[in-house]
Design a protein around this motif. Structure first.
Motif, mmCIF file in Angstrom:
data_model
loop_
_atom_site.group_PDB
_atom_site.id
_atom_site.type_symbol
_atom_site.label_atom_id
_atom_site.label_comp_id
_atom_site.label_asym_id
_atom_site.label_seq_id
_atom_site.Cartn_x
_atom_site.Cartn_y
_atom_site.Cartn_z
ATOM 1 N N ALA A 1 0.813 -1.216 0.000
ATOM 2 C CA ALA A 1 0.000 0.000 0.000
ATOM 3 C C ALA A 1 0.848 1.268 0.000
ATOM 4 C CB ALA A 1 -0.932 -0.005 1.212
ATOM 5 N N ILE A 2 1.959 1.267 0.725
ATOM 6 C CA ILE A 2 2.765 2.500 0.783
ATOM 7 C C ILE A 2 3.480 2.758 -0.539
ATOM 8 C CG2 ILE A 2 3.060 2.269 3.282
ATOM 9 C CD1 ILE A 2 5.990 1.494 2.753
ATOM 10 N N LYS A 3 3.694 1.705 -1.323
ATOM 11 C CA LYS A 3 4.309 1.908 -2.635
ATOM 12 C C LYS A 3 3.402 2.741 -3.530
ATOM 13 C CE LYS A 3 6.832 -2.511 -2.603
ATOM 14 N NZ LYS A 3 6.892 -3.868 -3.173
ATOM 15 N N THR A 4 2.111 2.487 -3.449
ATOM 16 C CA THR A 4 1.147 3.248 -4.248
ATOM 17 C C THR A 4 1.156 4.720 -3.846
ATOM 18 O OG1 THR A 4 -0.267 1.303 -4.480
ATOM 19 C CG2 THR A 4 -1.278 3.437 -4.887
ATOM 20 N N VAL A 5 1.114 4.967 -2.536
ATOM 21 C CA VAL A 5 1.131 6.352 -2.053
ATOM 22 C C VAL A 5 2.420 7.043 -2.490
ATOM 23 C CG1 VAL A 5 1.142 7.825 -0.001
ATOM 24 C CG2 VAL A 5 -0.356 5.815 -0.094
ATOM 25 N N GLY A 6 3.538 6.367 -2.322
ATOM 26 C CA GLY A 6 4.824 6.949 -2.693
ATOM 27 C C GLY A 6 4.940 7.235 -4.175
ATOM 28 N N TYR A 7 4.460 6.307 -4.986
ATOM 29 C CA TYR A 7 4.532 6.485 -6.442
ATOM 30 C C TYR A 7 3.731 7.708 -6.874
ATOM 31 C CZ TYR A 7 4.046 5.503 -11.427
ATOM 32 O OH TYR A 7 4.065 5.599 -12.795
ATOM 33 N N THR B 1 9.806 7.493 -4.042
ATOM 34 C CA THR B 1 9.899 6.042 -4.237
ATOM 35 C C THR B 1 11.185 5.473 -3.653
ATOM 36 O OG1 THR B 1 10.848 6.428 -6.432
ATOM 37 C CG2 THR B 1 8.462 6.053 -6.311
ATOM 38 N N PRO B 2 11.329 5.531 -2.323
ATOM 39 C CA PRO B 2 12.483 4.871 -1.720
ATOM 40 C C PRO B 2 12.387 3.363 -1.899
ATOM 41 C CG PRO B 2 10.911 5.503 -0.028
ATOM 42 C CD PRO B 2 10.434 6.120 -1.306
ATOM 43 N N LYS B 3 13.473 2.671 -1.750
ATOM 44 C CA LYS B 3 13.468 1.223 -1.856
ATOM 45 C C LYS B 3 12.694 0.648 -0.666
ATOM 46 C CE LYS B 3 16.534 -2.761 -2.462
ATOM 47 N NZ LYS B 3 17.957 -3.216 -2.534
ATOM 48 N N ILE B 4 11.725 -0.201 -0.979
ATOM 49 C CA ILE B 4 10.882 -0.789 0.063
ATOM 50 C C ILE B 4 11.310 -2.236 0.283
ATOM 51 C CG2 ILE B 4 8.544 -1.307 0.822
ATOM 52 C CD1 ILE B 4 9.085 1.669 0.499
ATOM 53 N N LEU B 5 11.675 -2.547 1.515
ATOM 54 C CA LEU B 5 12.098 -3.897 1.879
ATOM 55 C C LEU B 5 11.066 -4.509 2.822
ATOM 56 C CD1 LEU B 5 15.840 -3.104 2.683
ATOM 57 C CD2 LEU B 5 14.880 -3.885 0.511
ATOM 58 N N GLY B 6 10.795 -5.780 2.629
ATOM 59 C CA GLY B 6 9.815 -6.439 3.484
ATOM 60 C C GLY B 6 9.674 -7.895 3.137
ATOM 61 N N LYS B 7 8.442 -8.359 3.155
ATOM 62 C CA LYS B 7 8.179 -9.774 2.922
ATOM 63 C C LYS B 7 8.391 -10.155 1.453
ATOM 64 C CE LYS B 7 4.867 -9.595 6.719
ATOM 65 N NZ LYS B 7 5.398 -10.578 7.663
ATOM 66 N N ARG B 8 8.003 -9.265 0.547
ATOM 67 C CA ARG B 8 8.142 -9.595 -0.871
ATOM 68 C C ARG B 8 9.605 -9.655 -1.304
ATOM 69 N NH1 ARG B 8 3.416 -10.323 -3.039
ATOM 70 N NH2 ARG B 8 1.596 -9.105 -2.382
ATOM 71 N N THR B 9 10.452 -8.955 -0.586
ATOM 72 C CA THR B 9 11.883 -8.975 -0.919
ATOM 73 C C THR B 9 12.636 -9.997 -0.065
ATOM 74 O OG1 THR B 9 12.328 -7.196 0.671
ATOM 75 C CG2 THR B 9 11.855 -6.555 -1.612
ATOM 76 N N THR B 10 11.883 -10.768 0.735
ATOM 77 C CA THR B 10 12.421 -11.799 1.653
ATOM 78 C C THR B 10 13.302 -11.207 2.743
ATOM 79 O OG1 THR B 10 14.418 -12.393 0.369
ATOM 80 C CG2 THR B 10 12.360 -13.511 -0.220
ATOM 81 N N ASP B 11 13.164 -9.920 3.028
ATOM 82 C CA ASP B 11 13.919 -9.301 4.116
ATOM 83 C C ASP B 11 13.206 -9.439 5.461
ATOM 84 O OD1 ASP B 11 16.348 -7.713 2.940
ATOM 85 O OD2 ASP B 11 14.684 -7.397 1.531
ATOM 86 N N VAL B 12 11.935 -9.848 5.426
ATOM 87 C CA VAL B 12 11.143 -10.044 6.640
ATOM 88 C C VAL B 12 10.404 -11.366 6.510
ATOM 89 C CG1 VAL B 12 9.285 -9.131 8.089
ATOM 90 C CG2 VAL B 12 10.858 -7.550 6.954
#
Length: 540
Positions: free
Chosen positions: A296-302, A307-318
């Motif tokens: 969701a925050i990617k949409t707001v940022g875009y 558009t900072p780099k977003i790390l989380g579950k999709r990037t396997t960082d969490v």
């Protein structure tokens, strides 16, 4: 003023009392049951009404009517229970509310007491209804009071999401401050006010969008959200995950970080989020269970050009699956922050200490014995029936079942197996609570379609896995001593069940085997065995 140590679910209950709630409903299921129980125990003292319902949709229907009638209303549901209530919710979002209506939604990351670990946050944007998640019991208490006010301000349902770990977390809180007067509005009888249909659905939907725009603007100014620091490395933590983050980072130098404590899950606080994304070069997102905020925050940022780099579950960082433990968070921070040096380390080996405790109600459970006996009798008759069950206590004997879907599904799944042409009989099995929750409708359908099926109701005297709440089969006497019991056997007979056998609590295995043998050799008709075997719940 003396402070008391209060857990998350009780803190939510205190907030509802201080908000002047008039009616509380629910269906047993944790997390959330603890809040209902706390409100039930204090109902006489504070003058509110509490009512367990036979399913979640009825619970939501009742509080909708209470709100329309001008009184504040509160309903306690767990994640899968919200699925049941969704039909009503998707009309309430269109009509809105009158007096405040708040839903307590209990999600269960890690599936500690559920058949799945669904992330119910996604319901909020679908239904276009505000959803918040407190980070501490203290905040939860204040958030509930705010939610009733906001519900009336925007005339919308408000959902407060909690998790099992939040429900067990504790804070020191001052005593309950009872409101002097409970809110009481005159019913709104304006034509079409509580009706949504083809003639006004688009107008209602347009009004919903206006409400969510107002919420988006206001949420950036709520005390439940805040940005700490101004560093280029950002960490965003949603709801109770923020408390876990603070414990995982204890002792760490955070002067070069920007930390976003986010409690308004929908709609997002757009202006505050844009500010946060604008000051970060990369952001680590911590949440439970799925990457809802991460996406969701990617949409707001875009849209805002940040558009900072977003790390989380999709990037396997969490870690994605299961509850996000403190050791998971430290594992992610160790990679994200090269100088990460907490004062205390949490390890995977110690995960049991972080696992949320669950009160054991299932001592002396008779299910395994009952289904083992059924399997043995069937084997002796040369049968290997497909056993289709509802959730609940049957999970204790899951290894003896063939399929288990959701409440009320046992008969339908058994009917489907038969229609698939299986070469063995199918048997539908459900508990007494599940019978009233959804099994009764399926029983009517089975009779109407002339289904030949053996059903087994395991009557252990209530919803035992969630604390032994009563069912209409054993409803406590009312204040005027009138009869309120609506029995399983009477309902089954009214639905046209042909043969009904009853196995009592003091019947031995031989008697139970004889009943099963007789039931398994009846080839036609819709039939039922009611097994009245009671558990020995643990109260400690």
């Amino acid at each position: 003023m003396d402070l008391q140590l209060v857990n998350g679910e009780n803190a939510i209950a205190w907030g509802a009392i201080e908000a002047g709630v008039s009616v509380v409903t629910g269906y047993p299921g944790s997390p959330g049951t603890g809040t209902f129980n706390a409100l039930a125990e204090t109902a006489e003292v504070y003058g509110h009404h509490t009512e367990w319902c036979i399913n979640e949709r009825i619970a939501l229907d009742i509080v909708a009517g209470v709100s329309q009638g001008g009184k504040r209303a509160f309903v306690c549901l767990k994640s899968v229970g919200m699925n049941v209530a969704l039909d009503t919710l998707m009309v309430l979002n269109m009509t809105g509310v009158h007096a405040g209506l708040v839903i307590l939604l209990g999600d269960d990351p890690g599936a500690w007491g559920s058949q799945n670990e669904q992330d119910t946050r996604f319901i909020a944007p679908m239904a276009e209804i505000p959803m918040l998640e407190p980070s501490t019991p203290k905040e939860g208490r204040e958030m509930i009071k705010w939610a009733f006010e906001f519900s009336e301000l925007l005339r919308t349902v408000v959902i407060i999401r909690i998790t099992r770990s939040f429900s067990l977390a504790e804070s020191l809180l001052p005593p309950i401050s009872e409101p002097e007067v409970k809110l009481s509005l005159s019913p709104d009888r304006e034509t079409m006010r509580w009706i949504s249909g083809p003639s006004n659905a688009m107008d209602n939907h347009r009004e919903v969008h206006h409400k969510m725009q107002q919420a988006t603007e206001q949420f950036s100014h709520l005390p439940f959200n805040k940005i700490e620091g101004s560093g280029s490395k950002g960490i965003l933590a949603g709801g109770f995950t923020y408390s876990k983050l603070m414990e995982a980072m204890s002792g760490t130098d955070t002067s070069d970080l920007s930390i976003f404590k986010l409690s308004t899950l929908y709609p997002l606080p757009r202006d505050l989020l844009i500010q946060f994304l604008g000051q970060c070069e990369e952001v680590l997102v911590l949440e439970e269970v799925d990457p809802y905020l991460e996406d969701a925050i990617k949409t707001v940022g875009y849209d805002a050009g940040h558009t900072p780099k977003i790390l989380g579950k999709r990037t396997t960082d969490v870690n994605w699956e299961g509850e996000l433990f403190r050791w998971h968070i430290q594992q992610s921070l160790g990679t994200y922050l090269p100088s990460f040096l907490p004062s205390q380390y949490y390890t995977q080996d110690g995960w049991e200490k972080e696992k949320p405790a669950r009160k054991p109600y299932c001592a002396g459970c008779p299910y395994v014995e009952i289904l083992t006996t059924l399997r043995q009798v069937a084997k002796d008759l040369g049968q290997n029936p497909f056993l289709s069950a509802d959730p609940g206590c049957a999970i204790t004997a899951a290894h003896l079942l063939d399929t288990k879907l959701c409440m009320g599904s046992a008969i339908g799944a058994a009917a489907g197996l038969q229609k698939a042409g299986i070469d063995e009989p199918a048997i539908a099995i459900f508990g007494d609570s599940a019978f009233y929750h959804g099994g009764l409708n399926a029983l009517v359908h089975a009779r109407a379609t002339k289904l030949n099926l053996l059903t087994i109701v395991l009557d252990n005297g209530g919803a035992v896995t969630t604390g032994g709440q009563s069912t209409p089969n054993n409803t406590p006497p009312s204040s005027d001593d009138s009869e309120t019991t609506i029995g399983i056997v009477d309902l089954a007979s009214s639905c046209g069940v042909k043969f009904i056998w009853i196995i009592e609590d003091d019947d031995d295995t031989e008697k139970m085997s004889n009943v099963f043998r007789e039931a398994l050799t009846v080839e036609t008709g819709l039939n039922m065995v009611v097994v009245r075997k009671f558990c020995k719940p643990i109260d400690e």
